[in-house]
Design a protein around this motif. Structure first.
Motif, PDB file in Angstrom:
ATOM      1  N   ASP A 191      -0.937  -6.305  24.728  1.00 29.74           N
ATOM      2  CA  ASP A 191      -0.754  -5.773  23.379  1.00 29.74           C
ATOM      3  C   ASP A 191       0.264  -4.637  23.352  1.00 29.74           C
ATOM      4  O   ASP A 191       0.355  -3.833  24.275  1.00 29.74           O
ATOM      5  N   PHE A 192       1.021  -4.601  22.239  1.00 28.46           N
ATOM      6  CA  PHE A 192       1.769  -3.392  21.914  1.00 28.46           C
ATOM      7  C   PHE A 192       0.775  -2.238  21.803  1.00 28.46           C
ATOM      8  O   PHE A 192      -0.374  -2.428  21.395  1.00 28.46           O
ATOM      9  N   SER A 193       1.212  -1.037  22.103  1.00 24.03           N
ATOM     10  CA  SER A 193       0.389   0.138  21.850  1.00 24.03           C
ATOM     11  C   SER A 193       0.092   0.227  20.356  1.00 24.03           C
ATOM     12  O   SER A 193       1.000   0.152  19.523  1.00 24.03           O
ATOM     13  N   GLY A 194      -1.177   0.387  20.016  1.00 17.82           N
ATOM     14  CA  GLY A 194      -1.566   0.520  18.621  1.00 17.82           C
ATOM     15  C   GLY A 194      -0.931   1.722  17.952  1.00 17.82           C
ATOM     16  O   GLY A 194      -0.570   1.681  16.770  1.00 17.82           O
ATOM     17  N   ASP A 195      -0.757   2.799  18.719  1.00 18.68           N
ATOM     18  CA  ASP A 195      -0.128   4.005  18.168  1.00 18.68           C
ATOM     19  C   ASP A 195       1.324   3.733  17.796  1.00 18.68           C
ATOM     20  O   ASP A 195       1.810   4.215  16.767  1.00 18.68           O
ATOM     21  N   VAL A 196       2.024   2.972  18.633  1.00 18.02           N
ATOM     22  CA  VAL A 196       3.420   2.642  18.352  1.00 18.02           C
ATOM     23  C   VAL A 196       3.523   1.839  17.061  1.00 18.02           C
ATOM     24  O   VAL A 196       4.341   2.126  16.180  1.00 18.02           O
ATOM     25  N   LEU A 197       2.685   0.803  16.929  1.00 18.92           N
ATOM     26  CA  LEU A 197       2.751  -0.054  15.742  1.00 18.92           C
ATOM     27  C   LEU A 197       2.290   0.692  14.493  1.00 18.92           C
ATOM     28  O   LEU A 197       2.846   0.492  13.409  1.00 18.92           O
ATOM     29  N   ALA A 198       1.278   1.547  14.639  1.00 19.15           N
ATOM     30  CA  ALA A 198       0.809   2.315  13.483  1.00 19.15           C
ATOM     31  C   ALA A 198       1.919   3.213  12.949  1.00 19.15           C
ATOM     32  O   ALA A 198       2.131   3.315  11.723  1.00 19.15           O
ATOM     33  N   LYS A 199       2.663   3.810  13.855  1.00 18.91           N
ATOM     34  CA  LYS A 199       3.758   4.676  13.420  1.00 18.91           C
ATOM     35  C   LYS A 199       4.908   3.847  12.865  1.00 18.91           C
ATOM     36  O   LYS A 199       5.536   4.224  11.861  1.00 18.91           O
ATOM     37  N   ALA A 200       5.197   2.712  13.496  1.00 21.11           N
ATOM     38  CA  ALA A 200       6.306   1.859  13.039  1.00 21.11           C
ATOM     39  C   ALA A 200       6.052   1.318  11.635  1.00 21.11           C
ATOM     40  O   ALA A 200       6.963   1.271  10.801  1.00 21.11           O
ATOM     41  N   PHE A 201       4.812   0.897  11.372  1.00 19.57           N
ATOM     42  CA  PHE A 201       4.478   0.319  10.065  1.00 19.57           C
ATOM     43  C   PHE A 201       3.919   1.352   9.094  1.00 19.57           C
ATOM     44  O   PHE A 201       3.609   1.014   7.946  1.00 19.57           O
ATOM     45  N   GLN A 202       3.738   2.593   9.583  1.00 23.43           N
ATOM     46  CA  GLN A 202       3.247   3.673   8.753  1.00 23.43           C
ATOM     47  C   GLN A 202       1.904   3.333   8.105  1.00 23.43           C
ATOM     48  O   GLN A 202       1.695   3.464   6.901  1.00 23.43           O
ATOM     49  N   VAL A 203       0.978   2.859   8.953  1.00 23.23           N
ATOM     50  CA  VAL A 203      -0.381   2.547   8.522  1.00 23.23           C
ATOM     51  C   VAL A 203      -1.351   3.188   9.508  1.00 23.23           C
ATOM     52  O   VAL A 203      -0.954   3.654  10.587  1.00 23.23           O
ATOM     53  N   ASP A 204      -2.614   3.185   9.157  1.00 20.89           N
ATOM     54  CA  ASP A 204      -3.628   3.704  10.061  1.00 20.89           C
ATOM     55  C   ASP A 204      -3.785   2.766  11.250  1.00 20.89           C
ATOM     56  O   ASP A 204      -3.649   1.549  11.125  1.00 20.89           O
ATOM     57  N   LYS A 205      -4.075   3.312  12.413  1.00 21.86           N
ATOM     58  CA  LYS A 205      -4.219   2.509  13.625  1.00 21.86           C
ATOM     59  C   LYS A 205      -5.307   1.450  13.488  1.00 21.86           C
ATOM     60  O   LYS A 205      -5.241   0.379  14.110  1.00 21.86           O
ATOM     61  N   SER A 206      -6.308   1.703  12.658  1.00 21.45           N
ATOM     62  CA  SER A 206      -7.385   0.717  12.475  1.00 21.45           C
ATOM     63  C   SER A 206      -6.852  -0.573  11.864  1.00 21.45           C
ATOM     64  O   SER A 206      -7.357  -1.671  12.151  1.00 21.45           O
ATOM     65  N   VAL A 207      -5.819  -0.466  11.029  1.00 22.43           N
ATOM     66  CA  VAL A 207      -5.190  -1.654  10.446  1.00 22.43           C
ATOM     67  C   VAL A 207      -4.510  -2.468  11.541  1.00 22.43           C
ATOM     68  O   VAL A 207      -4.624  -3.697  11.598  1.00 22.43           O
ATOM     69  N   VAL A 208      -3.819  -1.774  12.423  1.00 20.22           N
ATOM     70  CA  VAL A 208      -3.156  -2.440  13.550  1.00 20.22           C
ATOM     71  C   VAL A 208      -4.190  -3.116  14.443  1.00 20.22           C
ATOM     72  O   VAL A 208      -4.017  -4.274  14.859  1.00 20.22           O
ATOM     73  N   ASP A 209      -5.267  -2.409  14.740  1.00 18.05           N
ATOM     74  CA  ASP A 209      -6.323  -2.966  15.595  1.00 18.05           C
ATOM     75  C   ASP A 209      -6.867  -4.260  14.993  1.00 18.05           C
ATOM     76  O   ASP A 209      -7.097  -5.257  15.714  1.00 18.05           O
ATOM     77  N   GLN A 210      -7.059  -4.276  13.692  1.00 13.98           N
ATOM     78  CA  GLN A 210      -7.574  -5.471  13.014  1.00 13.98           C
ATOM     79  C   GLN A 210      -6.586  -6.636  13.121  1.00 13.98           C
ATOM     80  O   GLN A 210      -6.960  -7.769  13.403  1.00 13.98           O
TER      81      GLN A 210
END
Length: 215
Positions: A191-210
């Protein structure tokens, strides 16, 4: 004389750069040999003495694909993997089936331009230009319409009709490749780091995790 040589070299380099993306064949054909372990850029050639008509033929493109999936679409490819005679020829094709409101989700072909024609139904199609503009170029097509997706750009199709739709597309590579954006970003292994994707998409990390659990 020196200027002439520079001009000739410049023209030669320009021609090489045009051919370098998908080299022209150096013989009549180079049917892909799936039995060899040789690793080349493409596929090794089958012995011409063992080549037959079946190496240049594919059957079944008239058959609808199975669209029972979350996207409501099915791509049936005819690339060098299905048709060995395409090896080194720089062309392939696909059939795409869509249920009503089914999509071929945003994706790219890293090695090919695609030209698509609607056989049945109506499709909304489009692509997005590169940074910084990210302009969406989109149009609704009906039976007989043609649309081109430039190489490497993110593009999609969606059936906007009330009946099943069918399209046929040609691609300028024997092996165009496909990168489905959502699968690549949220379904990478590991997996991509959830923190990286959360910042890239400007959403909460829980959204990325889902999303990562889906893809």
């Amino acid at each position: 004389m020196e200027k002439h040589i520079i001009v000739i070299l410049a023209l030669s380099l320009a021609c090489l750069s045009l051919d370098a993306f998908e080299p022209s064949p150096l013989q009549d054909f180079c049917v892909a040999d799936s039995t060899t372990s040789a690793r080349v850029n493409g596929h090794a050639c089958k012995n011409p003495s063992s080549v037959g008509a079946n190496d240049f033929s594919f059957s079944g493109l008239h058959m609808p694909g199975n669209t029972s999936n979350p996207n409501g679409s099915k791509v049936t490819p005819v690339t060098v993997s299905q048709l060995p005679g395409l090896n080194t020829l720089g062309i392939s094709m696909v059939r795409i089936d869509y249920v009503p409101w089914g999509i071929n989700p945003p994706h790219t072909h890293p090695r090919a331009t695609e030209i698509l024609t609607v056989i049945e139904g109506s499709l909304q199609v489009g692509f997005v230009t590169s940074n910084p503009d990210n302009a969406l170029i989109t149009k609704t097509l009906v039976k007989g319409d043609v649309f081109v997706f430039p190489v490497g750009l993110v593009h999609f199709q969606r059936n906007v009709g009330t009946v099943n739709a069918v399209a046929i597309a040609a691609l300028s590579s024997q092996n165009p490749g496909v990168i489905t954006i959502a699968n690549a970003v949220f379904g990478s292994k590991p997996d991509f780091s959830g923190d990286v994707l959360a910042k890239a998409f400007q959403v909460d990390k829980s959204v990325v995790d889902q999303l990562q659990t889906i893809f």
